[in-house]
Every structure is written in structure tokens, then in C-alpha cells.
Design an enzyme around this catalytic site. Structure first.
Site, mmCIF file in Angstrom:
data_model
loop_
_atom_site.group_PDB
_atom_site.id
_atom_site.type_symbol
_atom_site.label_atom_id
_atom_site.label_comp_id
_atom_site.label_asym_id
_atom_site.label_seq_id
_atom_site.Cartn_x
_atom_site.Cartn_y
_atom_site.Cartn_z
ATOM 1 N N GLU A 79 0.839 -1.198 0.000
ATOM 2 C CA GLU A 79 0.000 0.000 0.000
ATOM 3 C C GLU A 79 0.871 1.245 0.000
ATOM 4 O OE1 GLU A 79 -1.693 1.057 4.105
ATOM 5 O OE2 GLU A 79 -1.746 -1.137 4.082
ATOM 6 N N CYS A 111 -3.646 -3.444 4.030
ATOM 7 C CA CYS A 111 -2.750 -4.500 4.516
ATOM 8 C C CYS A 111 -3.127 -5.889 4.019
ATOM 9 C CB CYS A 111 -2.738 -4.493 6.042
ATOM 10 S SG CYS A 111 -2.189 -2.925 6.743
ATOM 11 N N HIS A 233 -3.033 -10.487 11.556
ATOM 12 C CA HIS A 233 -2.410 -9.264 11.065
ATOM 13 C C HIS A 233 -2.064 -8.416 12.286
ATOM 14 C CE1 HIS A 233 -1.664 -5.494 9.176
ATOM 15 N NE2 HIS A 233 -2.805 -4.944 9.572
#
Length: 389
Positions: A79, A111, A233
Site C-alpha cells: 500500500e 494491509c 495481522h
């Protein structure tokens, strides 16, 4: 067919700031960062590294003469791309000397990009079992000095090869996904620093985790206890812990302790690096593989991917006999232990040296950057990369 992650490698540049030093400089109790955020160190990215060079440096650990000619799909999840049109994967293909007959492209969804790449690569290898895919998540997480998001910065890259007869992790055939138009985190085209609604993003993350894991378990007629560990994550490691706590009441006290123990193993590396955006989940997976003492071949691992804006996905992987690699663990610890600890003023100076979007042509001195691949500036609007012997 056993399609999954065959090799996995990690890179982060040679600088970090200690979170106790940062807390003291910001007149905060260090425990706010060490416990409240769950971070001990944070990678600092010099201007001679970007998503392309970090991706290439990480890929050196998974590409060699045994598989170089088999790579026919190259996907970069990021990103913090370096061009609004040209894919960073094309630069990556060139720097690594990969086949010109490979597909190479970039995926952006906050992400989540590396996970999207893995899912595409899995299907590609199922169709072409004699070929392999390279998937890399590489990012620089920047919010700004003295901002609320400062303690959740960082950067680096995780590179993976996806292959048939994988040696590390066989990927599940299906997954559960959930997406919605959410403004919890974004970065307009004219900015190098992200904008974030932190508390809102935390809430959405937890909601998407609960939705996707329960949907996956129900759809596949599974129980939580069929899983040996969960990886998350981790833009900061406390965020994953918050997610895990959402489902702990569904477990016995013994199972709660087990999942919490495995979570600690899964955040060893992330606590020292900070936010990798697309690479954060897979650094956590790597940390679990290297630092858990209780996992065995055949165990199933639950994997939760999240990208703000927002996309969530839950899937599983089955550990293969080669998932443990003492040399890989040694190499990663050397990368982390040999970094230079910056003072807070040195970190602030390095942060401010990041090139502006409208900087025009410029040259960067990479003599202090001993990585094999470095970024050396822009000439006639074209990015310049250096490969060192």
C-alpha cells in the site's frame, strides 16, 4: 495436491528506535508502548530503501538456482507503492533476474494485498503444478512524528514462494471473506503519511475477525480446538491480542492458555519491527513457525488477514514436515540483533529525510546501506536502483 508456502523470508533495514527511548522523549510511561501497544522496538526506514528494494532483499532468502527458473508469477502486495501506474513487481522481476515470461503485477488493498496475492498464486499453482509463484508483502508504515500513530510505524518485507508439494504450510482450499466500505484508514495520493481513525479501526478489525472465523468454522464443520494456533495481522501486536480475546470465552481454561502461549510465539518478531502493513500477518506466521515449541507437522493453523477500508479473510494452513528451519531463525535474529539503535533525534532526522512526492530528480548516497539492493534516487523522473556485489 499439496499447494502452499514452500519458502519464506524476511527483511527489514538496519535501523530501529527503542520504544522506551521514544516513550521517554514523548513524556509517556514506557508501559503505554511496551504493554498498551505491545511493541519493544520499531524499524526505521532510511531513504535508500523502499518497497521494491525491501521486497528484493527479502526475496533473496527464497529465490535461488533451485527455483529461479520455475517462478512464472510475481505478485507484490503493497500500500506504499512507488508509482501510480508501473508495478513494483516489474522492478522486482528485473532486480532478481527472474524470467521475462513471468506475469508480474502489484495488488493494493491496504494491509490485505499479500493475502490476495497468496490466494491468486495458490490457484495458479493448482493449474500449473510445475511452476511457482513469488508473493511479497512490502511496506513502509508512516504516520508522522509526534502523531497518535507514531508508535505503530515500522516497515519491511516478507517474501514467500508458493509451490506444489510445499515444505512449510499447505493452504486450505477455501476461506471466509468479508468486506465493506469503511473509512478507518486511508492515504490520499498526495500524502506519504497515512490517515487513520484508530479506535474505529480496532473495532472493525475485531468485528471482521469474529465474522470470518465463525463463518469459516461453521462452513467447514470445524471447532476452534481443531486449530493448534491462530496468527493475526499485527500492525501493532496488542491488536492481535484484542482479536484473540474475542473468541477466548468459547474455549476451556486449558485451551485459552494454549492459544495465548502460541500467540506470544507469533509476535516475537513483530514486537521488534513494528508495522509492515501487508507483511505484518506473514511476519507473525514466520514468528510462530520459528518460536513455538509445541507445534508439529499436521497441525492446522488459523490465519486472519485484515486490510482497512475494509477487507477481512480467514483461512487455514496445515504444517508440513519442513516448517521448522533453524538456519532461517538464526538469520532473522541476526537481521534484528545487528541493527543500529538510533537516538530519538536521529530517528526524527531519518524520518524527515524521506523523499517528498514532488521532489523531482535527486541522488541519494547509499554508501552506509550495505543491503544488496538499494534505492539511489530519481533521474529524469525514473527511479534508480543499485545492486551490490
Amino acid at each position: 495436491m499439496n499447494v502452499g508456502i514452500d519458502k519464506i523470508g524476511f527483511f527489514t533495514p538496519n535501523y530501529y528506535v527503542d520504544m522506551v527511548d521514544l516513550a521517554n522523549a514523548r513524556n509517556e510511561n514506557p508501559n503505554k508502548y511496551l504493554i498498551g501497544i505491545g511493541q519493544t522496538e520499531q524499524a526505521v526506514i532510511p531513504n535508500t530503501q523502499d518497497t521494491v528494494t525491501m521486497a528484493a532483499n527479502a526475496a533473496l532468502q527464497v529465490i535461488d538456482d533451485s527455483n529461479r527458473d520455475k517462478i512464472s508469477l510475481i505478485i507484490l502486495g503493497t500500500e506504499t507503492g512507488i508509482d501510480n501506474s508501473k508495478s513494483g513487481a516489474i522492478y522486482l522481476q528485473n532486480l532478481l533476474g527472474l524470467s521475462r515470461h513471468a506475469r508480474a503485477f502489484e495488488i493494493k488493498q491496504a494491509c490485505y494485498g499479500a493475502t490476495a496475492g497468496i490466494q491468486m498464486a495458490k490457484e495458479f499453482v493448482n493449474l500449473h503444478p510445475n511452476q511457482q509463484a513469488l508473493v511479497v508483502g512490502a511496506d513502509v508504515a508512516r504516520y508522522g512524528v509526534r502523531t497518535a500513530g507514531e508508535v505503530t510505524q515500522g516497515g519491511g518485507a516478507v517474501a514467500m514462494t508458493i509451490a506444489a508439494d510445499s515444505t512449510i504450510l499447505k493452504l486450505s482450499k477455501n476461506s471466509s471473506v468479508y468486506s465493506d466500505d469503511i473509512m478507518d484508514f486511508w492515504r490520499p495520493l498526495n500524502r506519504t503519511e497515512a490517515l487513520v481513525d484508530g479506535h474505529y479501526s480496532n473495532d472493525i478489525y475485531q468485528q471482521f475477525f469474529v465474522k470470518t472465523i465463525h463463518d469459516y468454522l461453521q462452513t467447514n464443520d470445524m471447532n476452534l480446538t481443531d486449530l493448534s494456533a491462530l496468527v493475526f495481522h499485527l500492525p501493532y501486536t496488542k491488536m492481535g491480542l484484542k482479536g484473540l480475546r474475542e473468541i477466548l470465552p468459547e474455549l476451556s481454561e486449558t485451551d485459552q492458555k494454549h492459544f495465548l502461549s502460541e500467540f506470544e510465539a507469533s509476535r516475537v518478531y513483530n514486537k521488534r519491527v513494528g508495522n509492515l502493513y501487508t507483511g505484518s500477518l506473514y511476519l507473525s506466521l514466520l514468528s510462530l513457525l520459528d518460536n513455538s515449541d509445541d507445534l508439529h507437522a499436521g497441525d492446522q493453523i488459523g490465519i486472519f488477514s485484515y486490510g482497512s477500508g475494509a477487507q477481512g479473510e480467514f483461512y487455514t494452513g496445515t504444517l508440513q514436515p519442513g516448517f521448522k528451519n533453524s538456519q532461517r531463525k538464526k538469520q532473522i535474529n541476526e537481521i534484528l540483533n545487528q541493527r543500529t539503535r538510533l537516538t530519538v533525534p536521529e530517528y526524527e532526522t531519518m524520518f524527515a529525510q524521506w523523499p517528498k512526492l514532488d521532489a523531482g530528480d535527486y541522488h541519494l548516497d547509499d554508501l552506509k546501506d550495505h543491503s544488496q539492493f538499494t534505492f539511489t534516487g530519481v533521474n529524469e523522473g525514473k527511479r534508480q536502483y543499485q545492486t551490490k556485489a
